[in-house]
Design a protein around this motif. Sequence first.
Motif, PDB file in Angstrom:
ATOM      1  N   ARG A   1      -6.106  44.550   5.237  1.00 46.31           N
ATOM      2  CA  ARG A   1      -5.739  43.291   5.884  1.00 46.31           C
ATOM      3  C   ARG A   1      -6.248  43.266   7.322  1.00 46.31           C
ATOM      4  NH1 ARG A   1       0.457  43.983   4.827  1.00 46.31           N
ATOM      5  NH2 ARG A   1      -0.240  46.145   4.948  1.00 46.31           N
ATOM      6  N   HIS A   2      -6.484  42.064   7.826  1.00 45.10           N
ATOM      7  CA  HIS A   2      -7.038  41.931   9.171  1.00 45.10           C
ATOM      8  C   HIS A   2      -6.127  41.160  10.123  1.00 45.10           C
ATOM      9  CE1 HIS A   2     -10.826  43.643   7.837  1.00 45.10           C
ATOM     10  NE2 HIS A   2     -10.848  42.788   6.843  1.00 45.10           N
ATOM     11  N   ASP A   3      -5.197  40.366   9.604  1.00 48.54           N
ATOM     12  CA  ASP A   3      -4.310  39.589  10.445  1.00 48.54           C
ATOM     13  C   ASP A   3      -3.148  40.476  10.894  1.00 48.54           C
ATOM     14  OD1 ASP A   3      -2.588  37.809  11.640  1.00 48.54           O
ATOM     15  OD2 ASP A   3      -2.764  36.295  10.067  1.00 48.54           O
ATOM     16  N   PRO A   4      -2.983  40.698  12.217  1.00 44.77           N
ATOM     17  CA  PRO A   4      -1.887  41.563  12.671  1.00 44.77           C
ATOM     18  C   PRO A   4      -0.515  41.061  12.243  1.00 44.77           C
ATOM     19  CG  PRO A   4      -2.900  40.400  14.517  1.00 44.77           C
ATOM     20  CD  PRO A   4      -3.798  40.219  13.338  1.00 44.77           C
ATOM     21  N   ALA A   5      -0.376  39.755  12.015  1.00 39.84           N
ATOM     22  CA  ALA A   5       0.902  39.213  11.574  1.00 39.84           C
ATOM     23  C   ALA A   5       1.312  39.746  10.215  1.00 39.84           C
ATOM     24  CB  ALA A   5       0.845  37.683  11.549  1.00 39.84           C
ATOM     25  N   ASP A   6       0.344  40.244   9.431  1.00 42.80           N
ATOM     26  CA  ASP A   6       0.656  40.797   8.122  1.00 42.80           C
ATOM     27  C   ASP A   6       1.384  42.136   8.216  1.00 42.80           C
ATOM     28  OD1 ASP A   6      -0.562  38.650   6.893  1.00 42.80           O
ATOM     29  OD2 ASP A   6      -2.484  39.676   6.624  1.00 42.80           O
ATOM     30  N   TYR A   7       1.404  42.745   9.384  1.00 39.87           N
ATOM     31  CA  TYR A   7       1.967  44.088   9.533  1.00 39.87           C
ATOM     32  C   TYR A   7       3.330  44.106  10.199  1.00 39.87           C
ATOM     33  CZ  TYR A   7      -2.597  45.916   8.206  1.00 39.87           C
ATOM     34  OH  TYR A   7      -3.742  46.208   7.520  1.00 39.87           O
ATOM     35  N   LEU A   8       3.893  42.931  10.448  1.00 41.48           N
ATOM     36  CA  LEU A   8       5.243  42.895  11.004  1.00 41.48           C
ATOM     37  C   LEU A   8       6.046  41.793  10.333  1.00 41.48           C
ATOM     38  CD1 LEU A   8       5.345  40.292  13.115  1.00 41.48           C
ATOM     39  CD2 LEU A   8       4.143  41.860  14.597  1.00 41.48           C
TER      40      LEU A   8
ATOM     41  N   GLY B   1      15.047  45.893  14.793  1.00 43.27           N
ATOM     42  CA  GLY B   1      14.632  45.307  13.530  1.00 43.27           C
ATOM     43  C   GLY B   1      14.336  46.376  12.502  1.00 43.27           C
ATOM     44  N   GLU B   2      15.111  46.423  11.429  1.00 44.60           N
ATOM     45  CA  GLU B   2      14.841  47.360  10.346  1.00 44.60           C
ATOM     46  C   GLU B   2      13.677  46.843   9.512  1.00 44.60           C
ATOM     47  OE1 GLU B   2      18.421  47.890   8.142  1.00 44.60           O
ATOM     48  OE2 GLU B   2      19.526  48.747   9.835  1.00 44.60           O
ATOM     49  N   ARG B   3      12.798  47.767   9.109  1.00 42.48           N
ATOM     50  CA  ARG B   3      11.601  47.428   8.318  1.00 42.48           C
ATOM     51  C   ARG B   3      10.786  46.327   9.015  1.00 42.48           C
ATOM     52  NH1 ARG B   3      15.766  48.204   4.997  1.00 42.48           N
ATOM     53  NH2 ARG B   3      16.238  45.985   4.878  1.00 42.48           N
ATOM     54  N   PHE B   4      10.744  46.373  10.328  1.00 38.59           N
ATOM     55  CA  PHE B   4      10.043  45.356  11.112  1.00 38.59           C
ATOM     56  C   PHE B   4       8.530  45.544  11.043  1.00 38.59           C
ATOM     57  CE2 PHE B   4       8.456  43.568  15.163  1.00 38.59           C
ATOM     58  CZ  PHE B   4       8.972  42.285  15.070  1.00 38.59           C
ATOM     59  N   ILE B   5       8.081  46.803  10.932  1.00 41.42           N
ATOM     60  CA  ILE B   5       6.659  47.116  10.861  1.00 41.42           C
ATOM     61  C   ILE B   5       6.316  47.590   9.445  1.00 41.42           C
ATOM     62  CG2 ILE B   5       4.802  48.594  11.762  1.00 41.42           C
ATOM     63  CD1 ILE B   5       5.746  46.535  13.777  1.00 41.42           C
ATOM     64  N   ASP B   6       5.152  47.200   8.964  1.00 38.66           N
ATOM     65  CA  ASP B   6       4.680  47.482   7.606  1.00 38.66           C
ATOM     66  C   ASP B   6       4.892  48.942   7.201  1.00 38.66           C
ATOM     67  OD1 ASP B   6       2.868  46.619   5.259  1.00 38.66           O
ATOM     68  OD2 ASP B   6       1.881  48.408   6.053  1.00 38.66           O
ATOM     69  N   THR B   7       5.508  49.154   6.052  1.00 39.75           N
ATOM     70  CA  THR B   7       5.850  50.498   5.590  1.00 39.75           C
ATOM     71  C   THR B   7       4.616  51.370   5.387  1.00 39.75           C
ATOM     72  OG1 THR B   7       7.887  49.719   4.541  1.00 39.75           O
ATOM     73  CG2 THR B   7       6.984  51.798   3.751  1.00 39.75           C
ATOM     74  N   ALA B   8       3.574  50.830   4.772  1.00 41.83           N
ATOM     75  CA  ALA B   8       2.371  51.631   4.527  1.00 41.83           C
ATOM     76  C   ALA B   8       1.739  52.085   5.838  1.00 41.83           C
ATOM     77  CB  ALA B   8       1.372  50.828   3.695  1.00 41.83           C
ATOM     78  N   LEU B   9       1.685  51.198   6.823  1.00 38.90           N
ATOM     79  CA  LEU B   9       1.139  51.578   8.125  1.00 38.90           C
ATOM     80  C   LEU B   9       1.992  52.674   8.756  1.00 38.90           C
ATOM     81  CD1 LEU B   9      -0.807  51.241  10.496  1.00 38.90           C
ATOM     82  CD2 LEU B   9       0.587  49.308  11.281  1.00 38.90           C
ATOM     83  N   CYS B  10       3.308  52.561   8.646  1.00 39.29           N
ATOM     84  CA  CYS B  10       4.192  53.593   9.206  1.00 39.29           C
ATOM     85  C   CYS B  10       3.953  54.950   8.552  1.00 39.29           C
ATOM     86  CB  CYS B  10       5.650  53.178   9.044  1.00 39.29           C
ATOM     87  SG  CYS B  10       6.156  51.795  10.082  1.00 39.29           S
TER      88      CYS B  10
ATOM     89  N   ARG C   1      19.674  54.470  14.018  1.00 39.19           N
ATOM     90  CA  ARG C   1      19.152  55.566  13.206  1.00 39.19           C
ATOM     91  C   ARG C   1      17.627  55.450  13.157  1.00 39.19           C
ATOM     92  NH1 ARG C   1      21.730  56.465   7.332  1.00 39.19           N
ATOM     93  NH2 ARG C   1      23.576  56.616   8.678  1.00 39.19           N
ATOM     94  N   PRO C   2      16.895  56.551  13.359  1.00 35.29           N
ATOM     95  CA  PRO C   2      15.431  56.475  13.483  1.00 35.29           C
ATOM     96  C   PRO C   2      14.705  56.438  12.142  1.00 35.29           C
ATOM     97  CG  PRO C   2      16.146  58.728  13.853  1.00 35.29           C
ATOM     98  CD  PRO C   2      17.400  57.909  13.672  1.00 35.29           C
ATOM     99  N   GLU C   3      14.999  55.417  11.344  1.00 30.23           N
ATOM    100  CA  GLU C   3      14.427  55.314  10.008  1.00 30.23           C
ATOM    101  C   GLU C   3      13.048  54.668  10.046  1.00 30.23           C
ATOM    102  OE1 GLU C   3      17.583  53.013   8.298  1.00 30.23           O
ATOM    103  OE2 GLU C   3      18.487  54.785   7.374  1.00 30.23           O
ATOM    104  N   LEU C   4      12.206  55.078   9.118  1.00 27.32           N
ATOM    105  CA  LEU C   4      10.826  54.592   9.053  1.00 27.32           C
ATOM    106  C   LEU C   4      10.789  53.066   9.021  1.00 27.32           C
ATOM    107  CD1 LEU C   4       7.838  56.072   7.290  1.00 27.32           C
ATOM    108  CD2 LEU C   4       8.452  53.743   6.622  1.00 27.32           C
ATOM    109  N   GLY C   5       9.974  52.487   9.912  1.00 28.18           N
ATOM    110  CA  GLY C   5       9.792  51.043   9.974  1.00 28.18           C
ATOM    111  C   GLY C   5      10.714  50.323  10.926  1.00 28.18           C
ATOM    112  N   THR C   6      11.784  50.994  11.381  1.00 31.57           N
ATOM    113  CA  THR C   6      12.681  50.362  12.354  1.00 31.57           C
ATOM    114  C   THR C   6      11.987  50.287  13.708  1.00 31.57           C
ATOM    115  OG1 THR C   6      14.706  51.049  11.238  1.00 31.57           O
ATOM    116  CG2 THR C   6      14.861  50.579  13.587  1.00 31.57           C
TER     117      THR C   6
END
Length: 220
Positions: free
Chosen positions: A3-10, A30-39, A174-179
Motif C-alpha cells: 500500500r502507498h497511502d499512509p492513511a491505510d496504516y492507521l 488508541g488501541e490497534r491505532f497503527i497497522d498490525t502487519a507494519l507493527c 499496557r504496551p500492547e502491539l499497535g497501541t
Amino acid sequence: MSRHDPADYLDMAALPRLLDALVTQGWFVGERFIDTALCHTLQAELQTLKAQSYLEEAGIGRGQAHRIKRDVRGDAIHWLDRESRAQRQYLTVMTFLQQAINRALYLGLFEFEAHFALYPPGAFYKKHLDSFRGRSNRIVSSVLYLNPEWTASHGGEMALFDPDVPEREIARIRPELGTFVCFLADRIPHEVLPTQVPRASIAGWFRRNTSLGGTVDPMR
C-alpha cells in the motif's frame, strides 16, 4: 506492504478522537491505532538490531547535558533513519499525522524524530516530562508499542499523571502491539513501570522549528 497511502496504516476513524483528546485533556491512547502487519515488521527489525548490537544505552538530557543514568532510565535505543522500508513507511505515516494535527490545531509542527526503544527485564524510566515549557521544541510526544501477546503479569505499563497534580495518576497503558499514545510534551508527566520481560516500542516527538538567525535547529 504494497500500500502507498499512509492513511491505510492507521485507524482513520480514531483520528478525530486523537485531535479532540489533545485539545481537551492533552493526551490520547488508541488501541490497534497503527497497522498490525507494519507493527510486526518493525518489531522484527528491532530484534535484528539487537542481535547485531546496533542498540545503544539511552541517556537523559541533550547535548552536553546528556548522561547515562541507569537508576533513572534503563532502555537501549536506535534512532530511526529511514534505513528500512518499514521505517520509511512508519515515518511517512507520522508525517501524515503531523499534517493532520497542524491542520486541526495550528501547532506549527515542523518535523518528527523517533527511536526504537527496548527495555530489558527489570528496566524502567522514572517519572519525567519530555520537554519544559519555553525551553524545548518538542511539542507532542508519541509512543507506538510493538509487543504481541502482552499480559498484565509482564508489567511495563506507561503511567500518565495529571499536569496540575503530578502525584495523581490519570491513566495506565499496557504496551500492547499497535497501541499508540500521544500527549503534550511539556504538560503530561509520565513514567515507564518496571517490565518483567523485554518491552519494545518506538518513541517519537513532533517538533516545532525554533531556528534563529539562519542557525538550523537540530533534531535530538
